[in-house]
Design an enzyme around this catalytic site. Structure first.
Site, PDB file in Angstrom:
ATOM      1  N   LYS A   1       0.841  -1.199   0.000  1.00  0.00           N
ATOM      2  CA  LYS A   1       0.000   0.000   0.000  1.00  0.00           C
ATOM      3  C   LYS A   1       0.878   1.252   0.000  1.00  0.00           C
ATOM      4  O   LYS A   1       0.714   2.138  -0.839  1.00  0.00           O
ATOM      5  CB  LYS A   1      -0.924  -0.019   1.224  1.00  0.00           C
ATOM      6  CG  LYS A   1      -1.781   1.194   1.359  1.00  0.00           C
ATOM      7  CD  LYS A   1      -2.797   1.019   2.487  1.00  0.00           C
ATOM      8  CE  LYS A   1      -3.389   2.342   2.888  1.00  0.00           C
ATOM      9  NZ  LYS A   1      -2.719   2.981   4.025  1.00  0.00           N
TER      10      LYS A   1
ATOM     11  N   ASP B   1      -6.737   0.269   0.251  1.00  0.00           N
ATOM     12  CA  ASP B   1      -6.910   0.512   1.685  1.00  0.00           C
ATOM     13  C   ASP B   1      -8.276  -0.047   2.089  1.00  0.00           C
ATOM     14  O   ASP B   1      -8.932  -0.735   1.301  1.00  0.00           O
ATOM     15  CB  ASP B   1      -6.774   2.011   1.999  1.00  0.00           C
ATOM     16  CG  ASP B   1      -7.909   2.805   1.391  1.00  0.00           C
ATOM     17  OD1 ASP B   1      -8.777   2.219   0.707  1.00  0.00           O
ATOM     18  OD2 ASP B   1      -7.950   4.028   1.605  1.00  0.00           O
TER      19      ASP B   1
END
Ligand code: SF4
Length: 210
Positions: A120, A138
């Site tokens: 991420k 996310d």
């Protein structure tokens, strides 16, 4: 890409635009790396409050690499998980200092080899620093991708690959901030406001969540 997916993307683009604007404040690549590492389990607003002073105190990669652990913990304590975040920042920045000439690398392999940097964070850096099309997964992307039928997976890495397969490359960098905005305002975790949603006629989850 299916007609339905194309229609969903067109509406997201019309509603939110396709230029991804980062919500974390930073002035250079290493500051975005620090801000993104601090943002795990924390709001961007809180991170921006902390980095306002932090980036005045620690100006270079070397400053973070040489930081005293307890002092850095104090400096970032309000973002939560401050001990592990401080350890990871110091270790990652030592590696940048010793092996990368103080530069933040662009490859996913180099980025994810740094302590505390997962896919991420790596994809945030690739999107905003290097403008490499990347899908950042996310909690909002995870939830809404499933609701919209883009994926059936729960694992963020599998979702990332599903989205790269199903969405055109030009959408990859935009989809994260579009779904974050949708997730914060309409398609919330507990009680999505399907009646108000501009995707309701296209969304396979509407009847279950309205
Ligand atoms: S219709 Fe409901 S479940 Fe589907 S995207 Fe909109 S708010 Fe989320």
């Amino acid at each position: 890409m299916t007609k339905k997916t194309a229609a969903i993307l067109e509406r997201l683009n019309n509603e939110y635009g396709i230029i991804p604007e980062p919500t974390l404040d930073y002035n250079n690549p290493h500051e975005l790396l620090v801000a993104t590492m601090l943002s795990a389990q924390c709001t961007d607003e809180r991170v921006n409050l902390v980095t306002k002073d932090l980036f005045r105190k620690y100006r270079t990669v070397s400053d973070f690499a040489k930081a005293d652990l307890h002092t850095l913990e104090d400096d970032i304590h309000s973002v939560g998980f401050y001990h592990s975040k401080a350890v990871h920042i110091i270790e990652a920045f030592r590696i940048l200092n010793e092996s990368y000439n103080d530069e933040v690398p662009s490859s996913i392999e180099d980025l994810t080899s740094l302590p505390g940097v997962g896919r991420k964070t790596a994809n945030v850096i690739r999107t905003h620093v290097f403008h490499i099309p990347s899908v950042v997964v996310d909690t909002h992307v995870k939830r809404i991708s499933n609701r919209l039928g883009f994926t059936k997976e729960a694992d963020p890495v599998k979702i990332e690959f599903d989205l790269m397969k199903k969405l055109p490359e030009k959408q990859w960098s935009a989809i994260n901030l579009q779904l974050i905005t949708l997730g914060r305002t309409i398609c919330t975790a507990r009680k999505p406001k399907c009646k108000e949603c501009f995707l309701s006629d296209l969304c396979p989850s509407r009847s279950r969540s309205d």
